[in-house]
Design a protein around this motif. Sequence first.
Motif, PDB file in Angstrom:
ATOM      1  N   ASN A 160      22.732  -4.995  26.836  1.00  0.00           N
ATOM      2  CA  ASN A 160      21.985  -5.400  25.653  1.00  0.00           C
ATOM      3  C   ASN A 160      22.581  -4.899  24.336  1.00  0.00           C
ATOM      4  N   TYR A 161      23.290  -3.796  24.407  1.00  0.00           N
ATOM      5  CA  TYR A 161      23.806  -3.185  23.174  1.00  0.00           C
ATOM      6  C   TYR A 161      25.313  -2.935  23.235  1.00  0.00           C
ATOM      7  N   GLY A 162      25.989  -3.706  24.082  1.00  0.00           N
ATOM      8  CA  GLY A 162      27.424  -3.515  24.231  1.00  0.00           C
ATOM      9  C   GLY A 162      28.187  -3.672  22.931  1.00  0.00           C
ATOM     10  N   GLY A 163      27.753  -4.626  22.098  1.00  0.00           N
ATOM     11  CA  GLY A 163      28.435  -4.855  20.821  1.00  0.00           C
ATOM     12  C   GLY A 163      28.362  -3.645  19.907  1.00  0.00           C
ATOM     13  N   LEU A 164      27.185  -3.039  19.810  1.00  0.00           N
ATOM     14  CA  LEU A 164      27.026  -1.855  18.967  1.00  0.00           C
ATOM     15  C   LEU A 164      27.843  -0.686  19.501  1.00  0.00           C
ATOM     16  N   LEU A 165      27.812  -0.498  20.811  1.00  0.00           N
ATOM     17  CA  LEU A 165      28.582   0.584  21.415  1.00  0.00           C
ATOM     18  C   LEU A 165      30.075   0.391  21.196  1.00  0.00           C
ATOM     19  N   LEU A 166      30.530  -0.846  21.326  1.00  0.00           N
ATOM     20  CA  LEU A 166      31.952  -1.130  21.123  1.00  0.00           C
ATOM     21  C   LEU A 166      32.345  -0.884  19.668  1.00  0.00           C
ATOM     22  N   GLN A 167      31.473  -1.279  18.746  1.00  0.00           N
ATOM     23  CA  GLN A 167      31.745  -1.020  17.339  1.00  0.00           C
ATOM     24  C   GLN A 167      31.839   0.483  17.071  1.00  0.00           C
ATOM     25  N   GLY A 168      30.893   1.236  17.620  1.00  0.00           N
ATOM     26  CA  GLY A 168      30.932   2.680  17.450  1.00  0.00           C
ATOM     27  C   GLY A 168      32.149   3.308  18.107  1.00  0.00           C
ATOM     28  N   PHE A 169      32.537   2.774  19.258  1.00  0.00           N
ATOM     29  CA  PHE A 169      33.720   3.264  19.984  1.00  0.00           C
ATOM     30  C   PHE A 169      34.970   3.147  19.121  1.00  0.00           C
ATOM     31  N   TRP A 170      35.170   1.972  18.516  1.00  0.00           N
ATOM     32  CA  TRP A 170      36.372   1.761  17.702  1.00  0.00           C
ATOM     33  C   TRP A 170      36.312   2.549  16.400  1.00  0.00           C
ATOM     34  N   GLN A 171      35.118   2.703  15.837  1.00  0.00           N
ATOM     35  CA  GLN A 171      34.983   3.517  14.634  1.00  0.00           C
ATOM     36  C   GLN A 171      35.345   4.974  14.922  1.00  0.00           C
ATOM     37  N   THR A 172      34.913   5.470  16.079  1.00  0.00           N
ATOM     38  CA  THR A 172      35.237   6.843  16.474  1.00  0.00           C
ATOM     39  C   THR A 172      36.738   7.013  16.670  1.00  0.00           C
ATOM     40  N   ILE A 173      37.372   6.052  17.331  1.00  0.00           N
ATOM     41  CA  ILE A 173      38.819   6.128  17.548  1.00  0.00           C
ATOM     42  C   ILE A 173      39.559   6.068  16.214  1.00  0.00           C
ATOM     43  N   LEU A 174      39.143   5.152  15.333  1.00  0.00           N
ATOM     44  CA  LEU A 174      39.813   5.009  14.035  1.00  0.00           C
ATOM     45  C   LEU A 174      39.688   6.284  13.214  1.00  0.00           C
ATOM     46  N   CYS A 175      38.484   6.817  13.141  1.00  0.00           N
ATOM     47  CA  CYS A 175      38.264   8.064  12.402  1.00  0.00           C
ATOM     48  C   CYS A 175      39.110   9.202  12.981  1.00  0.00           C
ATOM     49  N   SER A 176      39.137   9.305  14.301  1.00  0.00           N
ATOM     50  CA  SER A 176      39.866  10.384  14.965  1.00  0.00           C
ATOM     51  C   SER A 176      41.370  10.273  14.717  1.00  0.00           C
ATOM     52  N   LEU A 177      41.897   9.067  14.780  1.00  0.00           N
ATOM     53  CA  LEU A 177      43.336   8.869  14.565  1.00  0.00           C
ATOM     54  C   LEU A 177      43.738   9.202  13.137  1.00  0.00           C
ATOM     55  N   ILE A 178      42.933   8.729  12.172  1.00  0.00           N
ATOM     56  CA  ILE A 178      43.237   9.019  10.763  1.00  0.00           C
ATOM     57  C   ILE A 178      43.167  10.520  10.513  1.00  0.00           C
ATOM     58  N   ALA A 179      42.086  11.143  10.969  1.00  0.00           N
ATOM     59  CA  ALA A 179      41.912  12.588  10.760  1.00  0.00           C
ATOM     60  C   ALA A 179      43.000  13.382  11.473  1.00  0.00           C
ATOM     61  N   LEU A 180      43.360  12.955  12.673  1.00  0.00           N
ATOM     62  CA  LEU A 180      44.396  13.653  13.436  1.00  0.00           C
ATOM     63  C   LEU A 180      45.735  13.592  12.715  1.00  0.00           C
ATOM     64  N   PHE A 181      46.087  12.419  12.225  1.00  0.00           N
ATOM     65  CA  PHE A 181      47.368  12.236  11.538  1.00  0.00           C
ATOM     66  C   PHE A 181      47.473  13.148  10.314  1.00  0.00           C
ATOM     67  N   PHE A 182      46.461  13.097   9.462  1.00  0.00           N
ATOM     68  CA  PHE A 182      46.525  13.878   8.221  1.00  0.00           C
ATOM     69  C   PHE A 182      46.279  15.365   8.472  1.00  0.00           C
ATOM     70  N   ALA A 183      45.428  15.694   9.445  1.00  0.00           N
ATOM     71  CA  ALA A 183      45.186  17.106   9.747  1.00  0.00           C
ATOM     72  C   ALA A 183      46.442  17.774  10.286  1.00  0.00           C
ATOM     73  N   LEU A 184      47.217  17.042  11.079  1.00  0.00           N
ATOM     74  CA  LEU A 184      48.456  17.601  11.624  1.00  0.00           C
ATOM     75  C   LEU A 184      49.471  17.842  10.515  1.00  0.00           C
ATOM     76  N   ILE A 185      49.570  16.907   9.580  1.00  0.00           N
ATOM     77  CA  ILE A 185      50.508  17.068   8.459  1.00  0.00           C
ATOM     78  C   ILE A 185      50.069  18.216   7.554  1.00  0.00           C
ATOM     79  N   ILE A 186      48.794  18.194   7.148  1.00  0.00           N
ATOM     80  CA  ILE A 186      48.287  19.236   6.247  1.00  0.00           C
ATOM     81  C   ILE A 186      48.315  20.601   6.930  1.00  0.00           C
ATOM     82  N   GLY A 187      47.876  20.641   8.173  1.00  0.00           N
ATOM     83  CA  GLY A 187      47.861  21.908   8.898  1.00  0.00           C
ATOM     84  C   GLY A 187      49.250  22.495   9.064  1.00  0.00           C
ATOM     85  N   SER A 188      50.219  21.653   9.410  1.00  0.00           N
ATOM     86  CA  SER A 188      51.596  22.132   9.571  1.00  0.00           C
ATOM     87  C   SER A 188      52.150  22.640   8.246  1.00  0.00           C
ATOM     88  N   ALA A 189      51.843  21.928   7.159  1.00  0.00           N
ATOM     89  CA  ALA A 189      52.331  22.344   5.842  1.00  0.00           C
ATOM     90  C   ALA A 189      51.767  23.714   5.464  1.00  0.00           C
TER      91      ALA A 189
END
Length: 213
Positions: free
Chosen positions: A7-36
């Motif tokens: 019944n709510y697969g669409g909402l879950l899928l939307q949240g799933f991709w939002q979580t992945i997108l947020c995590s990837l963006i944060a991971l990329f910049f956190a690794l650069i900033i943290g290393s610096a």
Amino acid sequence: MISIFQNYGGLLLQGFWQTILCSLIALFFALIIGSAFAILEVMPNKLVHVIAKAYIELFRNIPLLVITMFFYVVIPMYVAKISGFASGTIGLTLYSSAFIAETVRSGIQSVDPGQMEGARSNGLTFWQSMRYIVLPQAFKYVIPPLGNQFINLIKNSSVLAFVAGFDLMYQGNVIASDSLQSMSAYMCVGVLYLVITLPLSYYMRHLEKKIAA
């Protein structure tokens, strides 16, 4: 659980991709900033060291939710409006970068100081020595703790639920409220988080063994 997915697969899928997108963006910049900041923390310049240490201690010791709410509530009042997704991603990036900085710093300090001295004596600058000699060795030492930081970052992305970031946790709250099946809704959310984190966990273990071999 099955009915929730049906019944709510669409909402879950939307949240799933939002979580992945947020995590990837944060991971990329956190690794650069943290290393610096890890590099700045081990530089001989005392002022630079103090600034880097202050940044790390600041974001390590303030709760992630407070940082996120600062960008979601305070910044729009004085600068410009920021979406919940952007606020959560920025907060997650800054928070995670402080922990990554300490992890990378420990890796840098695990490398034999003679490596840096040898590189400098051969005409390389401090930054060239870091980039080509020290950092490649340092990252080998910190693969396991970095993997743990990456997994924690993904789980911490649930902070978006507090600022309407439309992530998995946010959609789980919506579904639990709409369906009146809180247990099933949050179990589905938990399963989807496992879909993200378990493969990463197994991959980091494989990578650790491969590097050790």
